[in-house]
Design a protein around this motif. Structure first.
Motif, short mmCIF file in Angstrom:
data_model
loop_
_atom_site.label_atom_id
_atom_site.label_comp_id
_atom_site.label_asym_id
_atom_site.label_seq_id
_atom_site.Cartn_x
_atom_site.Cartn_y
_atom_site.Cartn_z
N ARG A 1 4.15 86.19 -30.34
CA ARG A 1 4.59 87.11 -29.28
C ARG A 1 3.99 86.76 -27.92
O ARG A 1 4.60 87.02 -26.88
CB ARG A 1 4.22 88.54 -29.66
N GLY B 1 5.24 93.98 -28.32
CA GLY B 1 6.01 92.79 -28.00
C GLY B 1 5.22 91.76 -27.21
O GLY B 1 5.56 90.58 -27.19
N ASP C 1 15.84 93.06 -23.02
CA ASP C 1 16.70 94.05 -23.68
C ASP C 1 17.20 95.05 -22.63
O ASP C 1 16.48 95.96 -22.26
CB ASP C 1 15.90 94.75 -24.77
N ALA D 1 6.12 89.87 -17.93
CA ALA D 1 6.62 89.06 -19.03
C ALA D 1 6.43 87.57 -18.77
O ALA D 1 6.26 86.78 -19.69
CB ALA D 1 8.08 89.38 -19.29
N ARG E 1 15.33 91.46 -31.37
CA ARG E 1 13.99 91.78 -31.87
C ARG E 1 13.58 90.95 -33.10
O ARG E 1 12.41 90.97 -33.47
CB ARG E 1 13.87 93.27 -32.16
N LEU F 1 12.73 87.30 -23.72
CA LEU F 1 13.67 88.24 -24.36
C LEU F 1 13.84 89.42 -23.42
O LEU F 1 12.87 90.02 -22.99
CB LEU F 1 13.12 88.72 -25.70
N ILE G 1 6.24 84.55 -26.05
CA ILE G 1 7.58 85.04 -25.75
C ILE G 1 7.48 86.20 -24.77
O ILE G 1 6.87 87.22 -25.08
CB ILE G 1 8.28 85.51 -27.05
N ASN H 1 11.01 87.93 -31.80
CA ASN H 1 9.56 88.09 -31.74
C ASN H 1 9.03 88.93 -32.91
O ASN H 1 7.96 89.52 -32.83
CB ASN H 1 9.10 88.64 -30.39
N ILE I 1 11.92 95.20 -21.49
CA ILE I 1 12.81 96.20 -22.08
C ILE I 1 13.32 97.16 -21.02
O ILE I 1 12.80 97.22 -19.91
CB ILE I 1 12.09 97.00 -23.20
N ASP J 1 6.20 99.76 -27.52
CA ASP J 1 7.06 98.62 -27.83
C ASP J 1 6.63 97.41 -27.00
O ASP J 1 6.49 96.29 -27.52
CB ASP J 1 8.52 99.00 -27.52
N TYR K 1 8.67 89.49 -22.87
CA TYR K 1 9.47 90.57 -23.44
C TYR K 1 9.67 91.64 -22.38
O TYR K 1 8.72 92.22 -21.86
CB TYR K 1 8.70 91.13 -24.65
#
Lengths: 317, 399
Positions: A74, B296, A160, A149, A45, A158, A77, A48, A81, B292, A79
């Motif tokens: 951001r 992000g 996660d 993303a 984290r 990224l 990038i 970004n 999750i 989030d 992202y």
């Protein structure tokens, strides 16, 4: 290239990340792995700027991320999750087009891009575009997460624990199809997981963390053969050697027929993906020290000493 | 008895029995010599055995189709049909029977509604409730029945069928005031909820973003709710009178210790709790992962709020406004006590005079208003959640 320079992060004086430095070359798949609470998500984290390090800096292509306006950073990038975080009040199509819309793309371009993205993650655009997120299965939802993303074609991704909440069978399928996507797109990826098999399967480079510190940073094969310390060794389990053998291809280790070898050696036909672990298993099964292996193109011999040498790059415990 | 074991719907049966009782031996009307003196209670059998027989036969019709062991659509339709005809007939009888027992020589005579009438309402509601699945699955039948029913009631009103009921007499004596006070009532309620929305939503948004504000706002709106409305009106009188007496601006703005302004201030405070609570909870319940992801992906705080948080919390916010609206429609009754007007005027006047029908003239419209407003809000909620793809299921059609 993503470069971590002496990154430290503390929460109320409890260090989460402590003086970590490493850099991920462009177009490489880097897996950040470690037990829970080791600071791997915090590290991810910082890239970004969802986390601001107390000390040190994160550089993308030699530019400190702190110097780039945060929303601009951001948008470049991708992202993904674990909880996916699809927007429940938007259709699949709307979800995927969020970032292109933020970047003020034209309507036609966005709609074309949505179709491309759905195709890329293996979902039929016509069938899925208008679906509500609540109608998707876990695996489908995570595919949409990946598509979202990648929608604006960011150079960096990224992730996660993206496949953490998916059942084992679907996880396997997702991993395979994501590897295929990566071979095509060649993004620079930072991928956090605590699943070691996943790390070995996906990574070009693995970074192992523990208690906020970087323990080892190397390719999967190197780490398997030369674990830095007991922690790494135990983390990869007692079958660490087997794991390494399973990642090496038998056809790369075929030898000339050794002198004074027994005449009646078994002959085994193998595919190009046949691993050294499979070869070892054959040797045990036939109860011999060496055997002749035949692939489509070549033929050669594998013996116990050859496999043993390959197993550890000379590393003896 | 085999039938009952298999198909016994105890709830429908309860409604049926209540219907039979109210159609026969339970006092249905009261015959009072004048507006204030209690009179004799009369049941339908006493007034007209023929009417009673017809009602019971209609109910038996519904009963037979409901409990004949088959759940065919046609049987269900007949059962519902009989219930509707029975109830329409009850309404008709209320007016007609009141006329038959009216003594033209006594202009002071008042015919009031008694237990049986209210029980028949309840019985109708219970039986319809049992048939709600059938009605909801057959929208055409549902809509046709209700339109026919209300058309009949409207027609009864138009031909003056109810003119001998004391409720109608109270109404015709107070028609002008009734219209004014109804408008007053709605105005006070809407303005109060309007202020509740204007103050409550920003307050809740602020509270959801800041812990310190949250700790101040939520206990405050809850505390307000615990103050009895009567004492709230009383508590507001001294400070408002003081302001009106000493500050020119407020005096010119028409502020006084009593009247509509203090009523609206107090009711707006009551309107806050459901709105603040729902908006706050709605915003706080937005999934952490969703926030989030939004952050992000490079949304600014403003973009995140308007395109993610607010739409997701919106159905919940509407629920708050709906609760508030229904609650304030009821609470506005008390505003009559400080001279703000509204339908409460009739209730308190009726209570003071011991004239129950005047109380009903105030209470019934308030109930009806609350139900209508609730249905309108429900419709708005259905439409918006469909637009936002939230809550209510929408079938996906493969193209």
């Amino acid at each position: 290239m993503i470069e971590f320079k002496n990154v430290s992060k503390r929460y109320d004086n409890t260090p989460a990340v402590n003086d970590c430095s490493f850099s991920i070359p462009s177009h490489k798949f880097c897996v950040l792995i470690g037990p829970s609470g080791c600071g791997k998500t915090t590290m991810l984290r910082t890239v970004n700027r969802l986390v601001i390090p107390n000390e040190g800096a994160v550089l993308i292509d030699d530019t400190n991320v702190a110097d780039i306006p945060v929303t601009k950073l951001r948008k470049k990038i991708g992202y993904v999750i674990q909880t996916i975080g699809l927007f429940p009040h938007m259709t699949v199509e709307k979800n995927i087009s969020v970032v292109p819309k933020l970047l003020k793309w034209e309507k036609n371009r966005i709609s074309k891009r949505v179709d491309e993205m759905l195709d890329l993650v293996g979902l039929e655009p016509k069938q899925y575009k208008k679906k509500r997120t609540s109608e998707l299965s876990g695996g489908e939802a995570q595919r949409i997460g990946v598509a979202r993303a990648l929608a604006s074609d960011p150079p960096i991704l990224l992730m996660d624990e993206p496949f953490g909440a998916v059942d084992p069978i679907n996880r396997e399928i997702l991993q395979q199809s994501f590897l295929k996507i990566q071979r095509e797109l060649k993004k620079t990826i930072l991928f956090v997981t605590h699943d070691m098999d996943e790390a070995l399967k996906m990574a070009d480079i693995i970074a192992i963390m523990k208690n906020g510190e970087l323990i080892q940073f190397n390719s999967p094969l190197e780490i398997l053969s030369k674990p830095e310390n007991e922690f790494v060794k135990s983390f990869f389990g007692t079958d660490r050697i087997m794991k390494r053998l399973s990642m090496l291809k038998a056809k790369d280790y075929l030898q000339e027929e050794p002198e004074n070898s027994p005449k009646d050696q078994p002959k085994i036909t193998i595919t190009k993906d046949f691993s050294l672990k499979d070869a070892l298993s054959i040797l045990f099964e036939k109860n011999v020290d060496s055997a002749q292996f035949i692939t489509e193109k070549e033929t050669g011999f594998l013996s116990m000493p050859v496999i043993r040498e390959a197993s550890g790059d000379g590393y003896v415990e | 008895m085999q039938i009952f074991k298999k198909n016994c719907d105890a709830v429908f049966l309860t409604g049926f029995i209540l219907g039979i009782l109210s159609s026969s031996f339970i006092p249905f009307l009261t015959d009072n010599p004048n507006r204030l003196m209690p009179g004799t209670k009369l049941n339908i059998v006493e007034i007209s055995p023929v009417f009673s027989t017809i009602m019971i036969l209609l109910l038996l019709g519904a009963f037979i189709f409901e409990f004949n062991g088959e759940k065919k659509r046609l049987h269900q339709l007949f059962s519902v049909l009989f219930v509707f005809i029975w109830f329409t007939f009850i309404i008709f009888s209320t007016g007609h029977l009141a006329s038959t027992i009216t003594n033209p020589d006594n202009p002071m005579q008042r015919i009031g509604l008694s237990l049986g009438f209210w029980l028949s309402l309840f019985s109708f509601y219970i039986m319809l409730f049992c048939k709600r699945h059938f009605l909801n699955n057959n929208k055409t039948i549902q809509i046709t029945l209700f339109i026919a029913f209300f058309a009949m009631i409207f027609m009864f009103f138009n031909v003056g069928l109810f003119s001998d009921l004391s409720l109608a007499k109270e109404f015709s004596n107070n028609t002008d005031r009734f219209v004014t006070e109804s408008i007053n009532h709605l105005t006070i309620a809407f303005i109060s909820v309007g202020w509740g929305v204007l103050i409550g939503i920003p307050l809740a948004i602020w509270a959801s973003k800041s812990n310190r504000v949250e700790k101040a706002v939520l206990p405050f709106v809850k505390l307000v709710q615990t103050i009895p409305s009567l004492s709230m009106f009383g508590l507001l009188i001294p400070p408002l009178s003081f302001l009106a007496a000493n500050v020119l601006f407020f005096r010119e703005a028409g502020l006084r210790g009593i009247g509509q302004t203090p009523a609206i201030i107090a009711l707006s405070l009551y309107a806050l709790l459901p709105i603040v609570q729902n908006t706050y909870t709605g915003l706080k319940q937005v999934d952490k992962g969703v926030l989030d992801a939004a952050e992000g992906m490079g949304m600014s705080n403003v973009q995140k709020f308007f395109s993610v948080e607010l739409p997701i919390a919106f159905p919940m916010i509407l629920t708050g406004i709906r609760t508030s609206l229904v609650q304030i429609t009821g609470n506005t009754t008390m505003a009559a006590l400080i001279g703000a007007g509204g339908l409460g005027v009739f209730i308190f006047q009726g209570l003071g005079q011991g004239a129950m029908d005047l109380v009903l003239l105030g209470a019934l419209p308030i109930i009806i208003l609350a139900i209508i407003l609730d249905s309108i809000m429900n419709l708005i909620q259905t439409i918006t959640s469909k637009m936002l793809l939230l809550d209510k299921k929408r079938e996906y059609k493969q193209s």
